[in-house]
Design an enzyme around this catalytic site. Structure first.
Site, PDB file in Angstrom:
ATOM      1  N   GLY A  68       0.812  -1.205   0.000  1.00 39.98           N
ATOM      2  CA  GLY A  68       0.000   0.000   0.000  1.00 39.98           C
ATOM      3  C   GLY A  68       0.844   1.253   0.000  1.00 39.98           C
ATOM      4  O   GLY A  68       2.068   1.209   0.026  1.00 39.98           O
ATOM      5  N   HIS A  69       0.166   2.381  -0.030  1.00 35.92           N
ATOM      6  CA  HIS A  69       0.834   3.675  -0.016  1.00 35.92           C
ATOM      7  C   HIS A  69       0.833   4.237   1.397  1.00 35.92           C
ATOM      8  O   HIS A  69       0.163   3.735   2.271  1.00 35.92           O
ATOM      9  CB  HIS A  69       0.104   4.646  -0.944  1.00 35.92           C
ATOM     10  CG  HIS A  69       0.398   4.385  -2.389  1.00 35.92           C
ATOM     11  ND1 HIS A  69       0.446   5.383  -3.303  1.00 35.92           N
ATOM     12  CD2 HIS A  69       0.677   3.248  -3.074  1.00 35.92           C
ATOM     13  CE1 HIS A  69       0.719   4.893  -4.496  1.00 35.92           C
ATOM     14  NE2 HIS A  69       0.850   3.599  -4.379  1.00 35.92           N
ATOM     15  N   PHE A  70       1.563   5.287   1.616  1.00 35.54           N
ATOM     16  CA  PHE A  70       1.646   6.013   2.878  1.00 35.54           C
ATOM     17  C   PHE A  70       2.267   5.167   3.982  1.00 35.54           C
ATOM     18  O   PHE A  70       1.562   4.508   4.744  1.00 35.54           O
ATOM     19  CB  PHE A  70       0.275   6.546   3.313  1.00 35.54           C
ATOM     20  CG  PHE A  70      -0.415   7.343   2.246  1.00 35.54           C
ATOM     21  CD1 PHE A  70       0.080   8.570   1.856  1.00 35.54           C
ATOM     22  CD2 PHE A  70      -1.533   6.849   1.620  1.00 35.54           C
ATOM     23  CE1 PHE A  70      -0.538   9.303   0.850  1.00 35.54           C
ATOM     24  CE2 PHE A  70      -2.163   7.567   0.615  1.00 35.54           C
ATOM     25  CZ  PHE A  70      -1.660   8.800   0.236  1.00 35.54           C
TER      26      PHE A  70
END
Length: 162
Positions: A68-70
């Site tokens: 995923g991102h972040f």
């Protein structure tokens, strides 16, 4: 058999899974010469088998999995949610797909209502709302634990493969 198709792998795998269920053909496990005697499975080594199938499993993962991102708060990017919903529309016009390439014509009314985290179990619903010639319009939504996370109107054109 295919090589790694990066982003296209999930769509191709979903289509292969749906077609196997529809045709009642269990695809082979290639290069299986010596099954593990400790693993009690009904293997399908090297050659497909005709069988009454009622369940299919599709595991599409990128290299190393999707984190995923972040960093520290991973979420699945919206563009991936749109791709998941779009791929879920393909069974709605599966009979028209052979020999054709599906191209996006539009993504409309896209809304992201809540975040989706890597590992969340997603439920996708899709319905065909319009079809003219080679253009198909579908409404799709993606939910997690019964809560709508994303929705979109997806337009796809089927064009002859070159």
């Amino acid at each position: 058999m295919t090589g790694h198709m990066f982003g296209a792998a999930g769509g191709a795998e979903a289509i292969a899974t749906i077609m196997a269920l529809r045709e009642g053909i269990c695809p082979p496990t290639i290069n299986l010469d010596t099954p593990d005697p400790e693993c009690d499975l009904d293997y399908t080594p090297n050659v497909a088998v005709k069988a009454p199938l009622t369940l299919g499993l599709s595991n599409s993962f990128g290299f190393g999995g999707h984190k995923g991102h972040f960093p520290g708060n991973p979420i699945v990017p919206g563009v991936i949610l749109c791709e998941i919903m779009a791929q879920s529309c393909f069974p709605l016009f599966m009979e028209d797909l052979p020999g054709k390439l599906a191209l996006y014509r539009g993504l409309d009314a896209v809304k992201f209502r809540s975040t989706v985290k890597p590992g969340d179990e997603c439920e996708i619903t899709a319905r065909l709302v319009d079809h003219k010639g080679n253009v198909y319009v579908c409404d799709a939504q993606l939910s997690v634990a019964g809560k709508r996370a994303a929705q979109a109107r997806i337009t796809v054109a089927l064009v002859p493969q070159e």
